[in-house]
Design a protein around this motif. Structure first.
Motif, PDB file in Angstrom:
ATOM      1  N   TYR A   1      23.301 -32.598 -18.387  1.00 19.16           N
ATOM      2  CA  TYR A   1      23.453 -31.187 -18.705  1.00 19.16           C
ATOM      3  C   TYR A   1      22.317 -30.637 -19.570  1.00 19.16           C
ATOM      4  CZ  TYR A   1      28.229 -32.071 -17.171  1.00 19.16           C
ATOM      5  OH  TYR A   1      29.333 -32.435 -16.457  1.00 19.16           O
ATOM      6  N   LYS A   2      21.081 -30.949 -19.221  1.00 20.08           N
ATOM      7  CA  LYS A   2      19.956 -30.442 -19.997  1.00 20.08           C
ATOM      8  C   LYS A   2      19.634 -28.986 -19.675  1.00 20.08           C
ATOM      9  CE  LYS A   2      18.567 -33.973 -22.504  1.00 20.08           C
ATOM     10  NZ  LYS A   2      18.477 -33.916 -23.965  1.00 20.08           N
ATOM     11  N   GLN A   3      20.079 -28.523 -18.504  1.00 26.08           N
ATOM     12  CA  GLN A   3      19.737 -27.175 -18.079  1.00 26.08           C
ATOM     13  C   GLN A   3      20.408 -26.132 -18.970  1.00 26.08           C
ATOM     14  OE1 GLN A   3      20.559 -26.444 -13.992  1.00 26.08           O
ATOM     15  NE2 GLN A   3      19.766 -24.347 -14.006  1.00 26.08           N
ATOM     16  N   ALA A   4      19.650 -25.087 -19.296  1.00 27.36           N
ATOM     17  CA  ALA A   4      20.177 -24.043 -20.170  1.00 27.36           C
ATOM     18  C   ALA A   4      21.135 -23.139 -19.412  1.00 27.36           C
ATOM     19  CB  ALA A   4      19.027 -23.215 -20.739  1.00 27.36           C
ATOM     20  N   ALA A   5      22.144 -22.670 -20.111  1.00 29.17           N
ATOM     21  CA  ALA A   5      23.029 -21.640 -19.572  1.00 29.17           C
ATOM     22  C   ALA A   5      22.502 -20.297 -20.038  1.00 29.17           C
ATOM     23  CB  ALA A   5      24.451 -21.857 -20.056  1.00 29.17           C
ATOM     24  N   VAL A   6      22.367 -19.362 -19.123  1.00 23.08           N
ATOM     25  CA  VAL A   6      21.814 -18.051 -19.446  1.00 23.08           C
ATOM     26  C   VAL A   6      22.831 -16.974 -19.087  1.00 23.08           C
ATOM     27  CG1 VAL A   6      19.934 -16.429 -19.068  1.00 23.08           C
ATOM     28  CG2 VAL A   6      19.483 -18.896 -18.996  1.00 23.08           C
ATOM     29  N   VAL A   7      23.085 -16.084 -20.012  1.00 23.62           N
ATOM     30  CA  VAL A   7      23.968 -14.945 -19.770  1.00 23.62           C
ATOM     31  C   VAL A   7      23.145 -13.673 -19.920  1.00 23.62           C
ATOM     32  CG1 VAL A   7      25.999 -13.680 -20.542  1.00 23.62           C
ATOM     33  CG2 VAL A   7      25.995 -16.175 -20.613  1.00 23.62           C
ATOM     34  N   ASN A   8      23.099 -12.884 -18.879  1.00 21.61           N
ATOM     35  CA  ASN A   8      22.446 -11.581 -18.948  1.00 21.61           C
ATOM     36  C   ASN A   8      23.440 -10.560 -19.475  1.00 21.61           C
ATOM     37  OD1 ASN A   8      19.772 -12.147 -17.939  1.00 21.61           O
ATOM     38  ND2 ASN A   8      20.753 -12.521 -15.951  1.00 21.61           N
ATOM     39  N   ILE A   9      23.068  -9.927 -20.578  1.00 24.65           N
ATOM     40  CA  ILE A   9      23.965  -9.009 -21.272  1.00 24.65           C
ATOM     41  C   ILE A   9      23.520  -7.584 -20.983  1.00 24.65           C
ATOM     42  CG2 ILE A   9      24.965  -8.386 -23.490  1.00 24.65           C
ATOM     43  CD1 ILE A   9      24.093 -11.147 -24.509  1.00 24.65           C
ATOM     44  N   ALA A  10      24.312  -6.857 -20.216  1.00 19.16           N
ATOM     45  CA  ALA A  10      24.010  -5.463 -19.910  1.00 19.16           C
ATOM     46  C   ALA A  10      24.389  -4.575 -21.085  1.00 19.16           C
ATOM     47  CB  ALA A  10      24.756  -5.039 -18.648  1.00 19.16           C
ATOM     48  N   ALA A  11      23.938  -3.354 -21.023  1.00 20.33           N
ATOM     49  CA  ALA A  11      24.174  -2.430 -22.136  1.00 20.33           C
ATOM     50  C   ALA A  11      25.662  -2.204 -22.380  1.00 20.33           C
ATOM     51  CB  ALA A  11      23.461  -1.107 -21.866  1.00 20.33           C
ATOM     52  N   HIS A  12      26.448  -2.274 -21.318  1.00 17.70           N
ATOM     53  CA  HIS A  12      27.884  -2.001 -21.462  1.00 17.70           C
ATOM     54  C   HIS A  12      28.687  -3.256 -21.844  1.00 17.70           C
ATOM     55  CE1 HIS A  12      27.322  -3.289 -17.254  1.00 17.70           C
ATOM     56  NE2 HIS A  12      28.496  -3.868 -17.414  1.00 17.70           N
ATOM     57  N   ASP A  13      28.048  -4.430 -21.852  1.00 19.37           N
ATOM     58  CA  ASP A  13      28.752  -5.667 -22.214  1.00 19.37           C
ATOM     59  C   ASP A  13      29.040  -5.705 -23.710  1.00 19.37           C
ATOM     60  OD1 ASP A  13      28.928  -6.766 -19.705  1.00 19.37           O
ATOM     61  OD2 ASP A  13      27.015  -7.834 -19.855  1.00 19.37           O
ATOM     62  N   VAL A  14      30.183  -6.240 -24.062  1.00 18.41           N
ATOM     63  CA  VAL A  14      30.543  -6.436 -25.465  1.00 18.41           C
ATOM     64  C   VAL A  14      30.912  -7.909 -25.647  1.00 18.41           C
ATOM     65  CG1 VAL A  14      32.094  -5.813 -27.338  1.00 18.41           C
ATOM     66  CG2 VAL A  14      31.388  -4.070 -25.682  1.00 18.41           C
ATOM     67  N   LEU A  15      30.070  -8.657 -26.351  1.00 18.95           N
ATOM     68  CA  LEU A  15      30.303 -10.069 -26.598  1.00 18.95           C
ATOM     69  C   LEU A  15      30.265 -10.339 -28.102  1.00 18.95           C
ATOM     70  CD1 LEU A  15      28.063 -11.735 -23.832  1.00 18.95           C
ATOM     71  CD2 LEU A  15      30.532 -11.347 -23.774  1.00 18.95           C
ATOM     72  N   PHE A  16      31.158 -11.207 -28.545  1.00 13.98           N
ATOM     73  CA  PHE A  16      31.204 -11.620 -29.956  1.00 13.98           C
ATOM     74  C   PHE A  16      31.249 -10.395 -30.879  1.00 13.98           C
ATOM     75  CE2 PHE A  16      28.887 -15.044 -27.701  1.00 13.98           C
ATOM     76  CZ  PHE A  16      29.780 -16.089 -27.923  1.00 13.98           C
ATOM     77  N   LEU A  17      32.163  -9.507 -30.571  1.00 16.39           N
ATOM     78  CA  LEU A  17      32.240  -8.222 -31.264  1.00 16.39           C
ATOM     79  C   LEU A  17      32.445  -8.369 -32.770  1.00 16.39           C
ATOM     80  CD1 LEU A  17      32.407  -5.124 -31.092  1.00 16.39           C
ATOM     81  CD2 LEU A  17      34.865  -5.372 -30.669  1.00 16.39           C
ATOM     82  N   LYS A  18      33.305  -9.302 -33.198  1.00 16.60           N
ATOM     83  CA  LYS A  18      33.638  -9.419 -34.620  1.00 16.60           C
ATOM     84  C   LYS A  18      33.124 -10.714 -35.255  1.00 16.60           C
ATOM     85  CE  LYS A  18      37.827  -6.570 -34.393  1.00 16.60           C
ATOM     86  NZ  LYS A  18      39.290  -6.514 -34.722  1.00 16.60           N
ATOM     87  N   LEU A  19      32.295 -11.465 -34.531  1.00 13.21           N
ATOM     88  CA  LEU A  19      31.836 -12.759 -35.039  1.00 13.21           C
ATOM     89  C   LEU A  19      31.016 -12.580 -36.314  1.00 13.21           C
ATOM     90  CD1 LEU A  19      31.984 -15.776 -34.176  1.00 13.21           C
ATOM     91  CD2 LEU A  19      29.679 -15.485 -33.244  1.00 13.21           C
ATOM     92  N   ARG A  20      31.374 -13.369 -37.345  1.00 13.12           N
ATOM     93  CA  ARG A  20      30.666 -13.319 -38.620  1.00 13.12           C
ATOM     94  C   ARG A  20      30.015 -14.649 -38.969  1.00 13.12           C
ATOM     95  NH1 ARG A  20      31.330  -9.048 -37.280  1.00 13.12           N
ATOM     96  NH2 ARG A  20      32.298  -7.255 -38.321  1.00 13.12           N
TER      97      ARG A  20
END
Length: 332
Positions: free
Chosen positions: A285-304
């Motif tokens: 599992y050396k290959q990187a995972a990539v997530v493309n985040i569009a302007a409307h995406d909301v990820l980790f909204l409250k992560l501190r």
């Protein structure tokens, strides 16, 4: 959640305003005590507790509701059979010259406990689940149990459907059948808020069974800490729609893919996230995972707070300047 010193105890063991209630704190062998004889709450710290000569023998403890022992050396039966109304029992970092008797003596007379916290030296007594039926908080170790006893204990854990706080220490090297019993028990809990499955990572890692992908944890869960279970990827029970109140999460994960990142990032109330990689330097599992985040995406909204052990992460703006990419891969 452990009590680190007796100064932490009053928040758990508040005294009643009535004249009859009394909370006695005894620190070290020469610590002061109250002169009252009727006691409802007692906390010992760094003391030698003896059956025949401990300083509480002259007090009326038949109405005792809460008992905390922190860093004590236990010699003999301290929890007397006359104590029938005990609701809170906490044994933290205590020792005894006879480990087997230590656990049996303390847990022989359980009364109507609601909160029970025991360290790894406390032996689970026979018939534990039948003796205690009203628990809302349980911290206990299964490390010293045989394989069959551990399986039976985890199977019967589901009988405590009122548990809100559960910490099981020593959940190491559980085979698929035992993991299935554990997950079935967790599914029987009505409104759990805090769940710890704890073991020393040096003791060995348990590969997770396929049963975890079928698991459904309570929507009331706010704190989830799983150490010693090795997930090949973020399991499907980590689902924003199923865990809307989860704010603390700690897992050991082998591989991160886009689905896993989106599941983690979509948890609406997540404030703390820790992802551990167990096998550093392996070639899988050396290959990187990539997530493309569009302007409307909301990820980790409250992560501190984010802690990654054995992982590398990169956040970059894409060429169109309206989106970004989040990449994560195993550290070399």
């Amino acid at each position: 959640m452990p009590v680190n010193s007796l100064k932490d105890a009053p928040r758990l063991l508040e005294t009643d305003v009535s004249g009859e209630e009394n909370f006695i704190t005894i620190s070290n062998e020469d610590g002061g005590t109250s002169s009252r004889h009727k006691v409802h709450r007692i906390a010992h710290q760094n003391r030698i507790l003896l059956d025949q000569s401990h300083p509480d023998s002259h007090r009326d403890i038949t109405q005792l509701r809460s008992l905390v022992a922190l860093g004590c050396d236990i010699h003999g039966l301290v929890l007397h059979p006359s104590i029938k109304l005990l609701r809170v029992l906490a044994l933290e970092r205590c020792t005894s010259p006879d480990i087997q008797e230590y656990g049996r003596h303390w847990l022989e007379h359980l009364g109507t406990l609601v909160h029970l916290r025991c360290d790894e030296y406390t032996k689970v007594p026979d018939g534990f689940h039948q003796k205690v039926t009203s628990l809302e908080e349980l911290q206990i170790s299964v490390r010293m149990l045989s394989f069959e006893s551990k399986r039976q204990f985890l199977k019967e854990l589901g009988n405590h459907s009122l548990l809100r706080v559960l910490c099981v220490i020593g959940t190491v090297r559980l085979d698929e059948s035992v993991q299935a019993e554990l997950l079935k028990s967790l599914g029987n809990l009505q409104e759990p808020e805090h769940l710890d499955l704890d073991c020393n990572l040096l003791s060995g890692i348990t590969p997770t069974s396929t049963e975890w992908d079928k698991a459904v944890l309570s929507e009331h869960l706010r704190h989830l800490y799983i150490e010693g279970f090795r997930f090949p990827r973020v399991s499907s029970f980590i689902d924003p729609t199923l865990l809307p109140n989860l704010c603390y999460l700690e897992l050991c994960v082998d591989h991160m893919d886009e689905a896993g990142l989106r599941a983690l990032g979509g948890l609406p109330d997540l404030r703390y996230l820790c992802i551990r990689l167990v096998d550093y330097g392996t070639t899988s599992y050396k290959q990187a995972a990539v997530v493309n985040i569009a302007a409307h995406d909301v990820l980790f909204l409250k992560l501190r707070s984010l802690k990654l052990y054995g992982w590398m992460v990169q956040l970059a703006t894409n060429d169109d300047s309206t989106s970004a990419s989040l990449s994560i891969w195993r550290e070399e």
